[in-house]
Design a protein around this motif. Structure first.
Motif, PDB file in Angstrom:
ATOM      1  N   ARG A  71      28.571   7.063 -51.199  1.00 30.61           N
ATOM      2  CA  ARG A  71      27.660   7.767 -50.452  1.00 30.61           C
ATOM      3  C   ARG A  71      27.931   7.488 -48.960  1.00 30.61           C
ATOM      4  NH1 ARG A  71      23.904  10.125 -54.294  1.00 30.61           N
ATOM      5  NH2 ARG A  71      25.252  11.317 -55.594  1.00 30.61           N
ATOM      6  N   PHE A 240      27.585  11.495 -61.340  1.00 26.37           N
ATOM      7  CA  PHE A 240      26.460  11.316 -62.436  1.00 26.37           C
ATOM      8  C   PHE A 240      26.084   9.847 -62.356  1.00 26.37           C
ATOM      9  CE2 PHE A 240      25.763  10.580 -67.134  1.00 26.37           C
ATOM     10  CZ  PHE A 240      24.445  10.824 -66.896  1.00 26.37           C
ATOM     11  N   ASP A 243      23.839   9.261 -59.474  1.00 20.66           N
ATOM     12  CA  ASP A 243      22.364   9.931 -59.654  1.00 20.66           C
ATOM     13  C   ASP A 243      21.760   8.719 -60.773  1.00 20.66           C
ATOM     14  OD1 ASP A 243      22.865  11.975 -58.391  1.00 20.66           O
ATOM     15  OD2 ASP A 243      23.348  13.318 -60.061  1.00 20.66           O
ATOM     16  N   LEU A 244      22.583   8.355 -61.628  1.00 20.62           N
ATOM     17  CA  LEU A 244      21.646   7.427 -62.594  1.00 20.62           C
ATOM     18  C   LEU A 244      21.074   6.215 -61.798  1.00 20.62           C
ATOM     19  CD1 LEU A 244      21.294   7.479 -65.557  1.00 20.62           C
ATOM     20  CD2 LEU A 244      23.387   6.647 -65.956  1.00 20.62           C
ATOM     21  N   THR A 247      18.076   6.966 -59.795  1.00 29.75           N
ATOM     22  CA  THR A 247      17.026   7.074 -60.455  1.00 29.75           C
ATOM     23  C   THR A 247      16.216   5.799 -60.862  1.00 29.75           C
ATOM     24  OG1 THR A 247      18.119   7.041 -62.809  1.00 29.75           O
ATOM     25  CG2 THR A 247      17.348   9.405 -61.626  1.00 29.75           C
ATOM     26  N   ALA A 250      15.120   3.732 -57.597  1.00 28.52           N
ATOM     27  CA  ALA A 250      13.778   4.508 -57.126  1.00 28.52           C
ATOM     28  C   ALA A 250      12.564   3.825 -57.520  1.00 28.52           C
ATOM     29  CB  ALA A 250      13.781   5.990 -57.582  1.00 28.52           C
TER      30      ALA A 250
ATOM     31  N   ILE B 102      12.182  12.638 -55.535  1.00 29.43           N
ATOM     32  CA  ILE B 102      12.131  11.913 -56.714  1.00 29.43           C
ATOM     33  C   ILE B 102      10.795  11.839 -57.265  1.00 29.43           C
ATOM     34  CG2 ILE B 102      12.427   9.599 -57.821  1.00 29.43           C
ATOM     35  CD1 ILE B 102      14.604   8.955 -55.770  1.00 29.43           C
ATOM     36  N   THR B 122      11.431   8.923 -64.665  1.00 26.31           N
ATOM     37  CA  THR B 122      12.164   9.353 -63.342  1.00 26.31           C
ATOM     38  C   THR B 122      13.151  10.501 -63.304  1.00 26.31           C
ATOM     39  OG1 THR B 122      12.136   6.868 -62.970  1.00 26.31           O
ATOM     40  CG2 THR B 122      12.851   8.326 -61.321  1.00 26.31           C
ATOM     41  N   VAL B 123      12.665  11.373 -62.434  1.00 25.85           N
ATOM     42  CA  VAL B 123      13.534  12.515 -62.478  1.00 25.85           C
ATOM     43  C   VAL B 123      14.009  12.721 -60.904  1.00 25.85           C
ATOM     44  CG1 VAL B 123      13.472  15.131 -62.697  1.00 25.85           C
ATOM     45  CG2 VAL B 123      12.199  13.792 -64.084  1.00 25.85           C
ATOM     46  N   ILE B 124      15.353  12.757 -60.739  1.00 26.04           N
ATOM     47  CA  ILE B 124      15.836  13.241 -59.112  1.00 26.04           C
ATOM     48  C   ILE B 124      16.743  14.375 -59.181  1.00 26.04           C
ATOM     49  CG2 ILE B 124      16.115  10.690 -58.748  1.00 26.04           C
ATOM     50  CD1 ILE B 124      19.136  11.092 -59.118  1.00 26.04           C
ATOM     51  N   ASN B 126      19.980  16.703 -58.523  1.00 28.10           N
ATOM     52  CA  ASN B 126      21.188  16.536 -58.406  1.00 28.10           C
ATOM     53  C   ASN B 126      21.876  17.158 -57.260  1.00 28.10           C
ATOM     54  OD1 ASN B 126      21.511  16.556 -61.911  1.00 28.10           O
ATOM     55  ND2 ASN B 126      21.200  14.731 -60.516  1.00 28.10           N
ATOM     56  N   THR B 136      18.709  14.972 -62.962  1.00 31.55           N
ATOM     57  CA  THR B 136      18.652  13.803 -63.914  1.00 31.55           C
ATOM     58  C   THR B 136      17.376  13.383 -64.184  1.00 31.55           C
ATOM     59  OG1 THR B 136      20.823  13.610 -63.063  1.00 31.55           O
ATOM     60  CG2 THR B 136      19.768  11.637 -64.507  1.00 31.55           C
TER      61      THR B 136
END
Lengths: 251, 170
Positions: A71, A240, A243-244, A247, A250, B102, B122-124, B126, B136
């Motif tokens: 990123r 993916f 993203d994982l 999460t 976070a 998030i 937890t939901v983010i 994409n 996700t």
């Protein structure tokens, strides 16, 4: 003057495979026709400074850093090892009264290395006991053998291990310790990333890694790394995994 | 469209509820009092498109939900919606993720056989090329104290339901 490209490896490599990475470097250099220097950093911080200074061109990165490399630094993830997942084992001394994660109490002394993904997953598994970085006592150490030592010497109540490192401890040490829980995430893995200076060689590098077992001496190199092979990573698979990780990071 | 739950899938005695799912209409769900403990060390991972249709799920999702992968892929994520979850609890989720943020929360999920399990979710969003293309969601084991607090909170929210929120369910 010929350009020298730097290859580096996430500092959580297991000691048994250090020589394997030097053999890999020689093999890659020969097959790519590039001059590559392997730099093994002894801490995540030193490696991150090299990344920030744009000194790293190729890296076998842990998933935590892979996210930043893609990123923020424009790296491309090209392949991941087959049959290797980054799992965390939470361990207590064998005689500990703690039988389940939920038995741990605020103030617990937690020994961990600075391996970012293992520390992250370890702390996530402690959430079940309402533990977080604000109510534990962190016991930072420089390697997994020292996590074991901190537990054996009574300086820590619980320790985080990379599963490979736990499996690699001697039987004599493991007999004095007891695993409480092992993560079963499987979607989080180390990956081989190529930096923007080598953007033009991404396909060549990916092709070499994926066919490594069929190329001369490649099978032996894989064996010395402890890998069954490499699997190509495409852009969406990389996104993916990032993203994982996002999460999980976070708060 | 989500199918009603079927008594043949449910183990033991159950209660019947009718929940109204935004954009999908009513669904009959059958619930029991059996709680399935969240397994140590596992993460439930799924992805949906922007409408909440499941596009990916891992083995832990399959094991915990009790549905086969073929039943989950293409189904709405609200297949897990438990009637004890207040509609309002999901408002924050959709507000946050649609705004590109998030979301975290404690969720009581319904299994195919009517039992339930608690998760910390937890939901983010994409984001690809600057656009949200899906979400996700990662679920992990919550502490019993957080579950206890959520039970109390959701009871209160259920009592207050009938509010203005008409958005889709999680």
């Amino acid at each position: 003057m010929e350009t020298v490209h730097q290859l580096t490896v996430s500092p959580d490599f297991t000691p048994d495979h250090i020589s394997g990475w030097y053999v890999f470097n020689t093999w890659l250099q020969r097959n790519l026709g590039l001059h590559i220097h392997l730099e093994m950093y002894d801490s995540f911080e030193a490696q991150r400074q090299a990344i920030q200074a744009d000194r790293v061109d190729m890296i076998y990165a842990n998933p935590y850093d892979a996210s930043m490399l893609v990123r923020e630094k424009g790296f491309r993830a090209v392949a991941r090892p087959l049959g290797i997942a980054d799992e965390c084992v939470i361990v207590v001394p064998a005689e500990s009264t703690v039988q389940h994660v939920e038995d741990l109490q605020p103030g617990a002394r937690v020994a961990s290395t600075d391996d970012p993904d293992i520390r992250l997953v370890g702390m996530i598994m402690l959430e079940a006991a309402d533990l977080h970085k604000g109510n534990i006592e962190s016991v930072p150490v420089d390697g997994y053998v020292l996590v074991a030592k901190a537990l054996l010497q009574g300086r820590a109540d619980v320790g985080f291990f990379l599963k490979d490192a736990w499996d690699g401890l001697s039987n004599a040490v493991r007999k004095q310790l007891r695993p409480l829980v092992t993560s079963q995430i499987s979607d989080i893995q180390h990956a081989f990333l190529v930096g923007p200076h080598l953007a033009g060689s991404v396909e060549d590098i990916q092709g070499l890694l994926v066919r490594m077992g069929e190329i001369e001496k490649g099978a032996g190199v894989l064996e010395s790394l402890g890998f069954q092979g490499w699997e190509a990573l495409d852009h969406e698979e990389t996104e993916f995994m990032i993203d994982l990780m996002d999460t999980l990071k976070a708060e | 469209m989500l199918k009603d739950m079927h008594p043949a899938d449910v183990a033991g005695s159950f209660r019947e509820h009718h929940i109204n799912l935004y954009g999908l209409g009513p669904r009959k769900v059958l619930v029991t009092n059996e709680e399935i403990p969240y397994p140590d060390g596992k993460l439930i991972v799924s992805r949906t498109d922007t409408r909440g249709i499941i596009t990916h799920c891992n083995q832990s999702f399959i094991d915990m939900s009790g549905y086969a992968r073929e039943e989950l892929i293409g189904a709405e994520h609200s297949i897990l919606r438990h009637p004890d979850m207040p509609t309002l609890a999901f408002k924050g989720l959709w507000d946050d993720v649609q705004a590109g943020k998030i979301w975290h929360g404690y969720v009581k999920n319904l299994r195919k056989n009517g039992s339930f399990y608690w998760v910390y979710a937890t939901v983010i969003p994409n984001v690809r090329d600057g656009k949200v293309v899906g979400y996700t969601s990662v679920r992990r084991k919550p502490s019993r104290s957080k579950i206890g607090a959520s039970i109390e909170l959701y009871k209160q929210l259920k009592q207050q339901e009938g509010s203005a929120w008409q958005g889709p369910e999680a």
